[in-house]
Design an enzyme around this catalytic site. Structure first.
Site, mmCIF file in Angstrom:
data_model
loop_
_atom_site.group_PDB
_atom_site.id
_atom_site.type_symbol
_atom_site.label_atom_id
_atom_site.label_comp_id
_atom_site.label_asym_id
_atom_site.label_seq_id
_atom_site.Cartn_x
_atom_site.Cartn_y
_atom_site.Cartn_z
ATOM 1 N N ALA A 105 -71.937 -34.567 37.969
ATOM 2 C CA ALA A 105 -73.020 -35.490 37.959
ATOM 3 C C ALA A 105 -73.600 -35.337 39.364
ATOM 4 O O ALA A 105 -73.040 -34.903 40.234
ATOM 5 C CB ALA A 105 -72.314 -36.852 37.666
ATOM 6 N N GLY A 158 -68.636 -33.646 35.603
ATOM 7 C CA GLY A 158 -69.326 -33.736 34.315
ATOM 8 C C GLY A 158 -69.886 -32.264 33.832
ATOM 9 O O GLY A 158 -69.961 -32.176 32.555
ATOM 10 N N GLU A 176 -66.804 -31.932 31.784
ATOM 11 C CA GLU A 176 -67.047 -32.605 30.472
ATOM 12 C C GLU A 176 -67.965 -32.106 29.578
ATOM 13 O O GLU A 176 -67.831 -32.202 28.221
ATOM 14 C CB GLU A 176 -67.318 -33.939 30.991
ATOM 15 C CG GLU A 176 -66.158 -34.802 31.749
ATOM 16 C CD GLU A 176 -66.681 -35.876 32.574
ATOM 17 O OE1 GLU A 176 -67.465 -35.843 33.363
ATOM 18 O OE2 GLU A 176 -65.917 -36.881 32.419
ATOM 19 N N GLU A 206 -63.291 -35.702 40.589
ATOM 20 C CA GLU A 206 -63.730 -37.170 40.672
ATOM 21 C C GLU A 206 -62.999 -37.887 41.849
ATOM 22 O O GLU A 206 -63.419 -38.647 42.471
ATOM 23 C CB GLU A 206 -64.024 -37.833 39.532
ATOM 24 C CG GLU A 206 -65.241 -37.474 38.700
ATOM 25 C CD GLU A 206 -65.054 -36.221 37.803
ATOM 26 O OE1 GLU A 206 -63.690 -35.822 37.872
ATOM 27 O OE2 GLU A 206 -65.697 -36.121 36.670
HETATM 28 N N1 COA Z 1 -74.245 -33.451 43.228
HETATM 29 C C1 COA Z 1 -75.048 -33.379 43.911
HETATM 30 N N2 COA Z 1 -75.290 -31.975 44.708
HETATM 31 C C2 COA Z 1 -74.520 -31.396 44.591
HETATM 32 C C3 COA Z 1 -73.366 -31.401 43.712
HETATM 33 C C4 COA Z 1 -73.205 -32.548 42.933
HETATM 34 N N3 COA Z 1 -72.036 -32.786 41.996
HETATM 35 N N4 COA Z 1 -72.611 -30.306 43.851
HETATM 36 C C5 COA Z 1 -73.137 -29.510 44.576
HETATM 37 N N5 COA Z 1 -74.266 -30.077 45.231
HETATM 38 C C6 COA Z 1 -75.337 -29.692 46.095
HETATM 39 C C7 COA Z 1 -74.843 -29.566 47.422
HETATM 40 O O1 COA Z 1 -74.958 -30.955 48.196
HETATM 41 C C8 COA Z 1 -75.674 -28.599 48.389
HETATM 42 O O2 COA Z 1 -76.799 -29.123 48.458
HETATM 43 P P1 COA Z 1 -77.563 -28.594 49.939
HETATM 44 O O3 COA Z 1 -77.902 -27.336 50.010
HETATM 45 O O4 COA Z 1 -78.751 -29.581 50.090
HETATM 46 O O5 COA Z 1 -76.493 -29.255 50.907
HETATM 47 C C9 COA Z 1 -75.791 -27.447 47.257
HETATM 48 O O6 COA Z 1 -75.380 -28.228 45.887
HETATM 49 C C10 COA Z 1 -74.929 -26.369 47.251
HETATM 50 O O7 COA Z 1 -73.589 -26.859 47.351
HETATM 51 P P2 COA Z 1 -72.467 -26.517 48.398
HETATM 52 O O8 COA Z 1 -71.602 -27.555 48.505
HETATM 53 O O9 COA Z 1 -73.214 -26.311 49.668
HETATM 54 O O10 COA Z 1 -71.955 -25.062 47.757
HETATM 55 P P3 COA Z 1 -70.214 -24.495 48.193
HETATM 56 O O11 COA Z 1 -70.619 -23.244 47.671
HETATM 57 O O12 COA Z 1 -69.952 -24.966 49.619
HETATM 58 O O13 COA Z 1 -69.318 -25.627 47.343
HETATM 59 C C11 COA Z 1 -68.729 -26.813 45.539
HETATM 60 C C12 COA Z 1 -69.496 -25.797 45.878
HETATM 61 C C13 COA Z 1 -69.098 -26.771 43.983
HETATM 62 C C14 COA Z 1 -67.271 -26.815 45.718
HETATM 63 C C15 COA Z 1 -69.128 -28.218 46.020
HETATM 64 O O14 COA Z 1 -70.542 -28.334 45.975
HETATM 65 C C16 COA Z 1 -68.685 -29.334 45.385
HETATM 66 O O15 COA Z 1 -67.463 -29.711 45.704
HETATM 67 N N6 COA Z 1 -69.553 -29.922 44.711
HETATM 68 C C17 COA Z 1 -69.311 -31.535 44.153
HETATM 69 C C18 COA Z 1 -68.358 -31.258 42.895
HETATM 70 C C19 COA Z 1 -67.824 -32.649 42.429
HETATM 71 O O16 COA Z 1 -67.326 -33.400 42.924
HETATM 72 N N7 COA Z 1 -68.555 -32.811 41.071
HETATM 73 C C20 COA Z 1 -68.038 -34.016 40.222
HETATM 74 C C21 COA Z 1 -69.207 -35.124 40.648
HETATM 75 S S1 COA Z 1 -68.739 -36.510 39.822
#
Ligand code: COA
Length: 260
Positions: free
Chosen positions: A66, A111, A114, A134
């Site tokens: 999400a 999500g 999910e 989460e």
């Molecule tokens: N919601 C909003 N933005 C998200 C996102 C999410 N769930 N997942 C990634 N993004 C955004 C990042 O903020 C980043 O934006 P920016 O370029 O403006 O800074 C962009 O997507 C790229 O992500 P980034 O974190 O730079 O890539 P990465 O390769 O370093 O890491 C992940 C990838 C997936 C490990 C990391 O993005 C992450 O942990 N995301 C969240 C996952 C999560 O917790 N999901 C459950 C949500 S309830």
């Protein structure tokens, strides 16, 4: 029907829904969740569509969860509404009455995991990573994750993922039963297409009843589930496709199912 954050394509009887927010790794904001609802309902009632594939745009991510930016400052009531809406949409996807395939082309987190679990099948690229992270945000899964993950992999493995928030590589996801199959990343589209076409060639009413029997059976006792199965077995006996399938076997030819 037009969407801002989804691409919906059709090839024969197979529809593909691509979540298209690659700049945020296809994170599901409220609008995207609502677009998924509209797309799923439209594809559900379209008899020309027999299989639906869900995937994410870009090389890196299926859906990275999400959209976290929408959680900041959310009240308890808003949090509950958000979860109920997401659960509703994923329930529609699970209940489409036709097979759905998550083509997991990268991160399937929160999500995203999910959404994949709401699909009938999960085919993952060997580079994919899945998880319910989460807990690292101080929250819990809210789009059905605590329920579907425990049903898929058992409560202990589900809680391992939910309580640690760790990302599981595709190979481990396969070993614990979280995904159906793992393929080389370069082959994902071709493998999913072949599988989808195979499913699309089957009798649609029998497919719908098989899905219904399994899903409803999982929520009840063996005795009740068997009664559901017997009723649906009876109903499927009324279809043209049943006559066509059995006749084709006797005549040693490939059946041509019409969905009637
Ligand atoms: N919601 C909003 N933005 C998200 C996102 C999410 N769930 N997942 C990634 N993004 C955004 C990042 O903020 C980043 O934006 P920016 O370029 O403006 O800074 C962009 O997507 C790229 O992500 P980034 O974190 O730079 O890539 P990465 O390769 O370093 O890491 C992940 C990838 C997936 C490990 C990391 O993005 C992450 O942990 N995301 C969240 C996952 C999560 O917790 N999901 C459950 C949500 S309830």
């Amino acid at each position: 029907m037009s969407y801002e954050n989804l691409l919906v394509a059709r090839e024969g009887a197979v529809a593909t829904v691509t979540v298209n927010r690659p700049n945020v790794l296809n994170a599901l904001n409220a609008q995207t969740v609502d677009e998924l609802r509209r797309a799923a309902l439209a594809l559900k009632v379209d008899p020309a569509v027999r299989v639906v594939v869900f995937t994410g745009a870009g090389e890196k991510s299926f859906v990275a969860g999400a959209d976290i930016t929408e959680f900041i400052g959310q009240t308890p009531g808003e949090g509950r509404d958000l979860a109920v809406r997401g659960q509703h949409v994923f329930g529609i996807i699970e209940g489409m009455g036709k097979p759905t395939i998550a083509a997991i082309n990268g991160f399937a987190l929160g999500g995203g995991c999910e959404l994949a679990m709401a699909c009938t099948f999960r085919i993952a690229a060997d580079t994919a990573r899945l998880g319910q992270p989460e807990i690292n945000l101080g929250i819990i899964p809210g789009y059905g994750g605590t329920q579907r993950l425990a049903r898929l992999v058992g409560p202990d493995r589900a809680l391992d993922l939910i309580l640690t928030g760790r990302h599981v590589p595709a190979a481990e996801a396969l070993a614990i039963g979280l995904v159906t199959r793992v393929v080389a990343a370069a082959d994902l589209v071709a493998e999913v297409t072949t599988f989808a076409q195979t499913l699309a060639s089957k009798a649609p009413i029998a497919m719908r009843y098989a899905l219904e029997a399994v899903h409803r059976g999982l929520d009840t006792t063996l005795v009740e589930g068997s009664a559901i199965e017997a009723t649906l077995f009876g109903l499927v006996s009324a279809t043209d496709d049943m006559r066509e399938g059995t006749r084709a076997f006797v005549e040693k030819r490939t059946p041509a199912f019409t969905g009637t």
